[in-house]
Design a protein around this motif. Sequence first.
Motif, short mmCIF file in Angstrom:
data_model
loop_
_atom_site.label_atom_id
_atom_site.label_comp_id
_atom_site.label_asym_id
_atom_site.label_seq_id
_atom_site.Cartn_x
_atom_site.Cartn_y
_atom_site.Cartn_z
N CYS A 3 -7.37 7.12 5.56
CA CYS A 3 -6.18 7.43 4.75
C CYS A 3 -6.51 7.63 3.27
O CYS A 3 -5.66 8.08 2.51
N GLY A 4 -7.73 7.30 2.86
CA GLY A 4 -8.12 7.52 1.47
C GLY A 4 -8.13 6.27 0.62
O GLY A 4 -8.12 6.35 -0.62
N LYS A 5 -8.17 5.10 1.24
CA LYS A 5 -8.13 3.84 0.48
C LYS A 5 -9.24 3.75 -0.55
O LYS A 5 -8.98 3.38 -1.70
N SER A 6 -10.44 4.06 -0.17
CA SER A 6 -11.57 3.96 -1.10
C SER A 6 -11.47 4.99 -2.21
O SER A 6 -11.66 4.67 -3.39
N LEU A 93 -1.14 3.01 2.44
CA LEU A 93 -1.18 4.46 2.29
C LEU A 93 -0.88 5.08 3.66
O LEU A 93 -1.74 5.11 4.54
N ASN A 94 0.33 5.56 3.82
CA ASN A 94 0.79 6.10 5.09
C ASN A 94 0.47 7.59 5.13
O ASN A 94 1.03 8.37 4.37
N VAL A 95 -0.45 7.96 5.99
CA VAL A 95 -0.88 9.35 6.08
C VAL A 95 -0.27 10.05 7.29
O VAL A 95 0.08 11.20 7.23
N LYS A 138 4.27 -4.65 6.26
CA LYS A 138 4.51 -5.85 5.46
C LYS A 138 4.13 -5.63 3.99
O LYS A 138 4.47 -6.43 3.13
N ALA A 139 3.41 -4.56 3.70
CA ALA A 139 2.95 -4.29 2.34
C ALA A 139 4.14 -4.20 1.38
O ALA A 139 5.25 -3.82 1.77
N ASP A 140 3.88 -4.53 0.12
CA ASP A 140 4.93 -4.44 -0.90
C ASP A 140 5.43 -3.00 -1.05
O ASP A 140 6.61 -2.77 -1.28
N PRO A 149 -5.33 12.62 -3.93
CA PRO A 149 -5.65 11.26 -4.36
C PRO A 149 -5.18 10.94 -5.78
O PRO A 149 -4.73 9.82 -6.04
N GLU A 150 -5.26 11.90 -6.69
CA GLU A 150 -4.84 11.67 -8.08
C GLU A 150 -3.34 11.37 -8.16
O GLU A 150 -2.91 10.53 -8.94
N ILE A 151 -2.56 12.07 -7.35
CA ILE A 151 -1.11 11.85 -7.33
C ILE A 151 -0.80 10.46 -6.78
O ILE A 151 0.03 9.73 -7.33
N VAL A 152 -1.47 10.09 -5.71
CA VAL A 152 -1.27 8.76 -5.12
C VAL A 152 -1.69 7.68 -6.11
O VAL A 152 -0.98 6.68 -6.29
N ALA A 153 -2.80 7.87 -6.79
CA ALA A 153 -3.27 6.90 -7.79
C ALA A 153 -2.26 6.75 -8.92
O ALA A 153 -2.01 5.64 -9.39
N ASN A 154 -1.67 7.85 -9.37
CA ASN A 154 -0.64 7.79 -10.42
C ASN A 154 0.57 6.98 -9.96
O ASN A 154 1.12 6.19 -10.74
#
Length: 167
Positions: A3-6, A93-95, A138-140, A149-154
């Motif tokens: 999903c791109g966690k790293s 991160l739901n892909v 259960k995640a917040d 990835p840049e959009i998700v990081a933002n």
Amino acid sequence: MGCGKSTVGKLVSKKMTMPFVDVDALIEVNEKATITEIFKQKGESYFRKIERDTLNTCLKCKVSTVISTGGGAPCFYNNMDRIINQSLLSIYLNVGRDALVQRLKNDILRPLLQQKESTDLYTFIDSKLKERKKYYYKADKILRGIDAPEIVANRIEKYYKVAIKNL
């Protein structure tokens, strides 16, 4: 898995000037073996125990840290409850199944995917997502992980700033 966690974690770490820890990479350093080798030589049960111990060590860190876990980590040894209780912000991160199949179809390094054909991979990923959903949700925050990835990081940076303000 996939999903791109790293990738996203490293971007968040850089944006927020926080250390980044990839639990799987740390395990490989400590064990002097790849995750695939650990699975082959010592089995999944052994791996899950060292994954739990490594995650616990990371969660006890006194410095705000971006931590990336493996996809199965939240599902064993009450790890997800530890993550929630000891973290300021936990994110899933739901892909989605179709995107994961596309991302993982040529990945021969992941132990749980070895010798899976396309139809088997689709069924396997669908099954894993259904099985793990109760932990992941259960995640917040549940974020759409299919975006760049840049959009998700933002987005993560914004959520983190809100969480800090609400302390």
